[in-house]
Design a protein around this motif. Structure first.
Motif, PDB file in Angstrom:
ATOM      1  N   THR A  34       0.990  -1.197   0.064  1.00  0.00           N
ATOM      2  CA  THR A  34      -0.043  -0.141  -0.056  1.00  0.00           C
ATOM      3  C   THR A  34       0.945   1.192  -0.106  1.00  0.00           C
ATOM      4  N   ALA A  35       1.783   1.363   0.774  1.00  0.00           N
ATOM      5  CA  ALA A  35       2.841   2.459   0.849  1.00  0.00           C
ATOM      6  C   ALA A  35       3.556   2.642  -0.392  1.00  0.00           C
ATOM      7  N   GLY A  36       3.860   1.640  -1.167  1.00  0.00           N
ATOM      8  CA  GLY A  36       4.558   1.649  -2.502  1.00  0.00           C
ATOM      9  C   GLY A  36       3.644   2.185  -3.623  1.00  0.00           C
ATOM     10  N   ALA A  37       2.401   1.804  -3.410  1.00  0.00           N
ATOM     11  CA  ALA A  37       1.203   2.078  -4.513  1.00  0.00           C
ATOM     12  C   ALA A  37       1.094   3.414  -3.950  1.00  0.00           C
ATOM     13  N   GLY A  38       0.993   4.046  -2.709  1.00  0.00           N
ATOM     14  CA  GLY A  38       0.967   5.436  -2.262  1.00  0.00           C
ATOM     15  C   GLY A  38       2.149   6.407  -3.162  1.00  0.00           C
ATOM     16  N   VAL A  39       3.166   5.804  -3.011  1.00  0.00           N
ATOM     17  CA  VAL A  39       4.463   6.612  -3.825  1.00  0.00           C
ATOM     18  C   VAL A  39       4.161   6.499  -5.093  1.00  0.00           C
TER      19      VAL A  39
ATOM     20  N   LEU B  54      -4.700   4.856  -8.104  1.00  0.00           N
ATOM     21  CA  LEU B  54      -5.336   4.738  -7.017  1.00  0.00           C
ATOM     22  C   LEU B  54      -6.098   3.421  -6.784  1.00  0.00           C
ATOM     23  N   THR B  55      -6.522   2.973  -7.801  1.00  0.00           N
ATOM     24  CA  THR B  55      -7.247   1.666  -7.903  1.00  0.00           C
ATOM     25  C   THR B  55      -6.025   0.760  -7.327  1.00  0.00           C
ATOM     26  N   LEU B  56      -4.843   0.613  -7.681  1.00  0.00           N
ATOM     27  CA  LEU B  56      -3.855  -0.129  -7.095  1.00  0.00           C
ATOM     28  C   LEU B  56      -3.588   0.107  -5.464  1.00  0.00           C
ATOM     29  N   LEU B  57      -3.526   1.196  -4.954  1.00  0.00           N
ATOM     30  CA  LEU B  57      -3.551   1.538  -3.710  1.00  0.00           C
ATOM     31  C   LEU B  57      -4.841   1.060  -2.822  1.00  0.00           C
ATOM     32  N   GLU B  58      -5.927   1.113  -3.366  1.00  0.00           N
ATOM     33  CA  GLU B  58      -7.459   0.783  -2.899  1.00  0.00           C
ATOM     34  C   GLU B  58      -7.141  -0.811  -2.717  1.00  0.00           C
TER      35      GLU B  58
END
Length: 191
Positions: free
Chosen positions: A141-146, A165-169
């Motif tokens: 999730t942190a990586g997707a946020g970056v 954002l889909t990946l983060l979710e």
């Protein structure tokens, strides 16, 4: 309507579907708070309407801009506030950290560096939480946020940003996998 608008509409529908799945997983026993999921779900709907506004003869740009600021500044603080829900001080600090740049952006005084600092602090806090609680999906999730907040290219942003954002979710939903059907007491010895 151009091909880019069609692609952006599809990307927002994908975001809407994944965020809708996250919302559907929230129930009384769930550990997830619907703040992040609802934020992304609403952004997906508004993104679709914004990029299809020519078909509806209605301009959704103002609502979409507000929604974009909300996904940028409120999603991670909502997630972090929920993760630290047992510590009210830290939970409140995370929520306030997102509200300040969001309120500034709504007032027309967006401060990009402050916003990036808040996002980075929430990502670092997520990494600390993931390390302390051994949550591998927290690292994802942190990586997707970056990727979503710092590595999105400007040109195809209207397509890439909702997909990231889909990946983060997707990663955030997996952080909360808990088996509620397992017995809470010690397991019976096997014979």
């Amino acid at each position: 309507m151009g091909e880019d608008d069609l692609n952006a509409s599809i990307a927002h529908i994908v975001l809407c579907c994944v965020a809708g799945d996250g919302l559907a997983r929230t129930h009384v026993k769930s550990f997830t708070h619907p703040g992040m999921h609802a934020n992304f779900f609403i952004h997906g709907i508004l993104g679709f309407l914004h990029y299809q506004s020519g078909k509806f003869n209605t301009d959704f740009k103002a609502a979409y801009v507000i929604s974009t600021h909300a996904t940028r500044y409120l999603a991670l603080p909502c997630l972090m506030a929920d993760l630290y829900r047992g510590d009210h001080g830290v939970s409140t600090l995370h929520l306030v950290s997102g509200l300040i740049p969001f309120a500034m952006s709504l007032a027309g005084h967006e401060h990009q560096h402050l916003g990036n600092l808040v996002i980075a602090c929430n990502i670092v806090s997520l990494c600390v939480y993931s390390h302390q609680h051994d949550r591998v999906w927290g690292w994802y999730t942190a990586g997707a946020g970056v990727l979503a907040y710092f590595c999105t290219p400007d040109v195809p942003k209207k397509v890439v940003y909702p997909l990231l954002l889909t990946l983060l979710e997707y990663c955030a939903v997996r952080m909360f996998h808990v088996d509620f059907n397992a017995s809470s007491g010690p397991s019976a010895p096997r014979r």
